[in-house]
Design a protein around this motif. Structure first.
Motif, short mmCIF file in Angstrom:
data_model
loop_
_atom_site.label_atom_id
_atom_site.label_comp_id
_atom_site.label_asym_id
_atom_site.label_seq_id
_atom_site.Cartn_x
_atom_site.Cartn_y
_atom_site.Cartn_z
N GLU A 291 -6.91 8.58 4.90
CA GLU A 291 -6.61 8.49 6.32
C GLU A 291 -5.71 9.65 6.71
OE1 GLU A 291 -4.59 4.99 8.25
OE2 GLU A 291 -6.47 4.04 7.64
N GLU A 292 -5.77 10.01 7.96
CA GLU A 292 -4.79 10.98 8.47
C GLU A 292 -3.54 10.22 8.81
OE1 GLU A 292 -6.09 13.36 11.71
OE2 GLU A 292 -6.78 14.87 10.30
N ILE A 293 -2.45 10.59 8.21
CA ILE A 293 -1.24 9.83 8.47
C ILE A 293 -0.14 10.72 9.04
CG2 ILE A 293 -1.64 8.06 6.73
CD1 ILE A 293 0.43 9.74 5.04
N VAL A 294 0.70 10.09 9.84
CA VAL A 294 1.85 10.78 10.42
C VAL A 294 3.06 10.42 9.56
CG1 VAL A 294 3.27 11.04 12.47
CG2 VAL A 294 0.84 10.51 12.69
N ARG B 255 0.84 -1.19 0.00
CA ARG B 255 0.00 0.00 0.00
C ARG B 255 0.88 1.25 0.00
NH1 ARG B 255 -3.75 -1.61 4.82
NH2 ARG B 255 -1.92 -2.87 5.20
N MET B 256 0.43 2.26 -0.71
CA MET B 256 1.19 3.51 -0.76
C MET B 256 0.23 4.68 -0.56
SD MET B 256 3.99 2.95 -3.65
CE MET B 256 5.00 1.49 -3.63
N ILE B 257 0.80 5.81 -0.22
CA ILE B 257 -0.02 6.97 0.11
C ILE B 257 0.16 8.06 -0.95
CG2 ILE B 257 -0.55 8.69 1.86
CD1 ILE B 257 -0.73 6.09 3.19
N VAL B 258 -0.95 8.56 -1.45
CA VAL B 258 -0.90 9.75 -2.31
C VAL B 258 -1.47 10.90 -1.48
CG1 VAL B 258 -1.81 10.85 -4.39
CG2 VAL B 258 -1.19 8.43 -4.42
N PRO B 259 -0.68 11.94 -1.24
CA PRO B 259 -1.19 13.04 -0.41
C PRO B 259 -2.43 13.67 -1.03
CG PRO B 259 1.17 13.26 -0.76
CD PRO B 259 0.70 12.16 -1.66
N GLN B 260 -3.41 13.88 -0.17
CA GLN B 260 -4.70 14.40 -0.62
C GLN B 260 -4.56 15.79 -1.25
OE1 GLN B 260 -7.28 12.31 0.49
NE2 GLN B 260 -8.86 13.35 -0.68
N SER B 261 -3.53 16.52 -0.83
CA SER B 261 -3.43 17.91 -1.25
C SER B 261 -3.26 18.05 -2.76
CB SER B 261 -2.27 18.59 -0.54
OG SER B 261 -1.06 17.94 -0.84
N SER B 262 -2.65 17.04 -3.41
CA SER B 262 -2.45 17.18 -4.85
C SER B 262 -3.56 16.48 -5.64
CB SER B 262 -1.08 16.64 -5.26
OG SER B 262 -0.83 15.43 -4.62
N LEU B 263 -4.48 15.83 -4.93
CA LEU B 263 -5.51 15.05 -5.60
C LEU B 263 -6.70 15.94 -5.97
CD1 LEU B 263 -6.19 12.07 -6.31
CD2 LEU B 263 -7.35 11.95 -4.13
N VAL B 264 -7.05 15.93 -7.25
CA VAL B 264 -8.18 16.74 -7.69
C VAL B 264 -9.46 15.91 -7.68
CG1 VAL B 264 -9.14 18.07 -9.59
CG2 VAL B 264 -6.69 18.10 -9.16
N GLU B 265 -9.35 14.70 -8.21
CA GLU B 265 -10.55 13.89 -8.38
C GLU B 265 -10.13 12.45 -8.61
OE1 GLU B 265 -12.97 15.45 -11.50
OE2 GLU B 265 -14.51 13.93 -11.26
N ILE B 266 -10.99 11.53 -8.24
CA ILE B 266 -10.75 10.15 -8.59
C ILE B 266 -11.76 9.78 -9.66
CG2 ILE B 266 -10.68 7.77 -7.76
CD1 ILE B 266 -10.22 8.93 -4.95
N VAL B 267 -11.28 9.32 -10.80
CA VAL B 267 -12.17 8.99 -11.91
C VAL B 267 -12.14 7.49 -12.11
CG1 VAL B 267 -12.63 9.35 -14.35
CG2 VAL B 267 -11.65 11.19 -13.00
#
Lengths: 155, 701
Positions: free
Chosen positions: B500-503, B416-428
């Protein structure tokens, strides 16, 4: 009076490696490793050591370029301290902790692969076999990294 | 000296804070020179510093603070009045002390600079006779006021940041243990255990919240240095500026504070230098001589918004456009199609600067692009609004903390990997049909039609150099649309899980140098997930052309379709062409036999209308020798709000500018992958080819 060096012995196949005990934090068996895509080939992945994320370096890949890379069931993590934090060294299986007189260490024989030779402080004949004393800073940070204080004064 | 290490560090920190305060108060004093509360406050601060300097035996600092204190003493006692000359001297003194403190920080010793000139200047100022102007009565009243000093009671303790970081780490681990316990407990039928676990859950959350709170500081600490900055810059460009600051009590994490310090400084400098007009010009325009800059911060949607608003000249779109064309950043063709807002966004391009001349303060062309990348690197967003002659407003939306981020968990293979929400515009999510309609395969990837744009798509496996996930569907796609400066890119992932909120935890140096991970985190089940640095990871895959964001370092004005980002490589009539991506609106696969001949040329039914079709590289009179049941790619372009189709036999690839090996701007021929390629502008080509030629170049004005 001759200084004795305490080494934690570990094995890669049947080769005995010695890691200075004052650099070893702990020895752990069986920890899941998270692989890191596009990382250098010596990096096995990340491990979770009680909430701390450590980089695990495969000793096989770091110093035995010729040995095949298959994992064994008894893969052992030797967690070592460095100036930049903790690392885990992946070995095949753990051995005992032994004291070896410093004078018994000799320069590594030239028949050893150079990838290994450049990462050793020296080798010593002991009842446990030929112990290769690892320079773990050279393993982790490259051959050019040698701590002059730790290199044995005379061979 | 070792036992002095701790107190010296405290001295250094305190001195810096004190100096910031002195700066702010001196500037405030310039606004209201008779405010004796301010005078006494500065006096007290200098006095405290003098005492500490004496304790550590820093002779020079002691001398400096001593004369400064004397000067202020005179003012406090009404023997002198506060003039701007005095203000400048005091600020000079503060600067000098600051420099010396920096030196002490590094070497634990004072530096060797000669202060005698400054000291004698201040002493001269002290001895300068001045007629007592103020009424004795007033002086007495003021004395009474200063007697009751309003020093606040100290309720705070200094804590080393490292200690706080360690605490954060420990709490992070505690959270993980809690998650494991809570999960296990639910399988047992023991109400007491369950209650205890719930309590643990609650307390851990509270603890985490509180520890995060300790790292927060009011933005005021950053605000403190701004009046001084604005004053200095305004003086340098001979402008009159009033700085208003509100919302200083908004709290943000220390690390965020550090990250926005430079961008904010830059923006304020810009506002004074470029924004506010010269006083004469302002009065001509009927504005007050003195311009106003309003710095404001507030919470909004779990973020902090900092706005910098000025009532200056604003940004003139024409000027921006002219400069961008001059510098070869955009073609004059693009220029005609851009909206005002789009034009203003151009100031974020690297190397852009509209300052008429390069000044000491700004206008060197390094600026807004750096500001933007700094803000984006901490997951923030920068927005600009500007009305000509009325002023500009720049808004920074920044996260409260860097330690905890919102991340989307994606699955690749069994990882599993994390994509920071801040750069995410939309999930298509594209089903089979949508894939056919909206995705076009090219040899080395694919392109997605997304809200009127063509955006490149790339599989996460190929970015990470992994094998294709066997469980991934080939006919349906899950695409994360990611914001990439001003352009978009699609990342195809096999699976997505929760947000998720991640540290975020740092990686060892040999891994940070890979530059594709910003860290790692431990998930609820104890497993590790890598946090992707989307910017670094995907920058090789972004089309330069779509974004108008990537500019070739050596723009050539002789040929506007060279050296501007990515091109699409197509084959037609046995020739290889390169077309600027941004000229293409859409791309579709069509059957040859759906193309029909008319007296006005060839047409194709298209979305319920008729689209004129022109064959690239062919004589339009002949239909070519292609078999009728074969398919071809139709590139839809839009000019003057009218769509036209350009037919090519095959789309080969999208090729970033740096893959172009050679380009001759005279002949518009070049080499890509060792193949001779004709670089063309579709608009130019159409304006020649189309039977009723629209004069596309007339749009340029």
């Amino acid at each position: 009076m001759d200084r004795r060096i305490s080494c934690c012995l570990v094995y890669i196949r049947n080769i005995v490696l010695g890691i200075d005990i004052n650099r070893v934090e702990e020895v752990l068996l069986d920890l899941p490793i998270t692989p890191i895509p596009r990382s250098p080939k010596t990096v096995a992945g990340l491990i979770n050591l009680r909430g701390q994320i450590l980089t695990a370096i495969s000793l096989r890949r770091a110093i035995f370029e010729t040995i095949s890379l298959e994992r064994t069931d008894s893969t052992t993590h030797v967690v070592v301290n460095t100036a930049t934090g903790l690392y885990s060294l992946l070995t095949d299986r753990p051995g005992e902790v032994v004291d070896i007189e410093e004078h018994r260490f000799e320069p590594p024989v030239s028949t050893l692969p150079s990838s290994l030779r450049s990462r050793l402080f020296g080798v010593a004949q002991t009842p446990f076999g030929l112990v290769h004393r690892l320079n773990i800073d050279a393993v982790l940070f490259g051959e050019e990294y040698r701590n002059p204080l730790e290199t044995p004064a005379e061979y | 000296m070792d036992d002095l290490e701790e107190p010296i560090r405290a001295f250094i920190e305190e001195s810096r804070e004190n100096l910031d305060r002195v700066d702010r108060e001196i500037v405030a004093l310039e606004q209201s020179p008779s405010d004796l509360n301010l005078v006494s406050s500065i006096f007290r601060t200098l006095h405290t510093m003098k005492a500490s300097c004496g304790f550590f035996d820093y002779q020079k600092l002691q001398n400096l603070t001593h004369v400064g204190e004397n000067l202020l003493g005179m003012i406090r006692d009404r023997k002198k009045s506060f003039t701007s000359q005095v203000g400048t001297l005091l600020l000079r003194m503060a600067d000098r002390i600051r420099k010396c403190v920096d030196h002490i920080d590094q070497t634990r010793r004072e530096d060797d600079e000669d202060d005698s000139e400054l000291v004698s200047l201040i002493e001269h100022e002290i001895n300068r006779k001045e007629e007592p102007k103020l009424l004795n009565l007033l002086a007495k009243k003021i004395e009474a006021m200063t007697g009751t000093s309003t020093s606040p009671i100290d309720t705070s303790v200094r804590i080393n940041l490292e200690v706080l970081d360690r605490l954060m780490d420990l709490v992070g681990e505690l959270v993980l243990v809690r998650n494991q316990i809570v999960q296990r407990v639910e399988q047992h039928d023991d109400p007491q255990l369950l209650r205890a676990a719930k309590q643990l859950n609650h307390l851990t959350g509270k603890l985490q919240e509180n520890i995060l709170q300790t790292r927060m500081q009011p933005v005021q600490t950053l605000w403190n240095r701004m009046p001084r900055l604005v004053r200095d810059v305004a003086q340098m460009c001979t402008k009159e500026v009033t700085l208003k600051m509100t919302g200083g009590e908004t709290e943000i994490d220390r690390s965020v504070m550090d990250a926005i310090k430079d961008p904010l400084t830059h923006l304020l400098r810009n506002a004074v230098d470029h924004g506010i007009e010269a006083p004469e010009k302002r009065s001509q325009l009927g504005k007050s001589r003195s311009g106003t800059i309003h710095l404001h911060s507030q919470y909004s949607n779990g973020q902090v918004v900092i706005s910098i608003r000025d009532d200056g000249g604003g940004i003139a779109p024409q000027k921006v456009l002219k400069r961008a064309i001059e510098k070869g950043m955009i073609s004059s063709l693009d220029a005609g199609r851009m909206s005002k807002d789009e034009i203003i966004q151009l100031i974020f391009l690297p190397g852009f600067s509209t300052a008429e001349k390069v000044s000491e303060v700004s206008g060197r062309g390094v600026g807004m692009d750096v500001v933007r990348s700094n803000i984006e690197s901490i997951g923030g967003v920068i927005e600009i609004k500007s009305v000509e002659n009325e002023g500009s407003e720049i808004r920074l939306k920044i996260p409260l903390t860097l330690a905890i981020v919102q991340g989307l968990i994606v699955g690749v293979h069994d990882q599993r990997m994390i994509v920071p929400q801040s750069s995410l515009v939309e999930i298509v999510h594209l089903d089979e049909l949508e894939c056919l309609e909206r995705v076009t395969q090219i040899e080395n990837g694919s392109v997605l039609q997304y809200r009127g744009n063509l955006i490149p798509m790339v599989r996460i496996e190929s970015v990470l150099e992994l094998e294709l996930d066997p469980s991934e569907s080939v006919t349906e796609l899950t695409v994360l649309i990611l914001q990439f400066e001003s352009s978009l890119i699609g990342l195809i992932v096999p699976r997505i899980f929760d947000t998720e909120e991640i540290v975020i935890k740092g990686l060892s140096s040999d891994l940070t140098s890979l530059k594709i991970y910003s860290g790692a985190t431990i998930l609820g089940d104890g497993s590790i997930a890598l946090v992707l640095d989307v910017h670094q990871l995907l920058s090789p895959y972004v089309f330069g052309g779509c974004s108008r964001g990537v500019v070739d370092p050596t723009p050539s004005d002789s040929n506007r379709h060279s050296a501007e980002g990515a091109v699409m490589l197509v084959e037609s009539a046995g020739r290889r062409f390169a077309i600027q991506i941004r000229e293409i609106k859409r791309m579709e696969l069509v059957q040859h036999n759906s193309i029909q001949k008319t007296t006005r040329g060839e047409m194709i039914p298209h979305r319920g209308a008729i689209l004129p079709v022109y064959r690239l590289g062919q004589n339009q009179d002949s239909t070519g020798n292609t078999a009728h049941d074969q398919s071809a790619s139709l590139l839809v372009v839009e000019a003057n709000a009218k769509e036209q189709g350009v037919l090519v036999e095959r789309v080969v690839d999208i090729c970033p500018a740096d893959r172009i090996e050679y380009e001759d701007t005279e002949t518009s021929m070049g080499l890509v992958d060792g193949i001779v390629t004709e670089f063309i502008s579709i608009f130019d080509w159409l304006s020649v080819t189309a039977p009723s030629p629209n004069d596309y170049s007339s749009m340029e004005g």
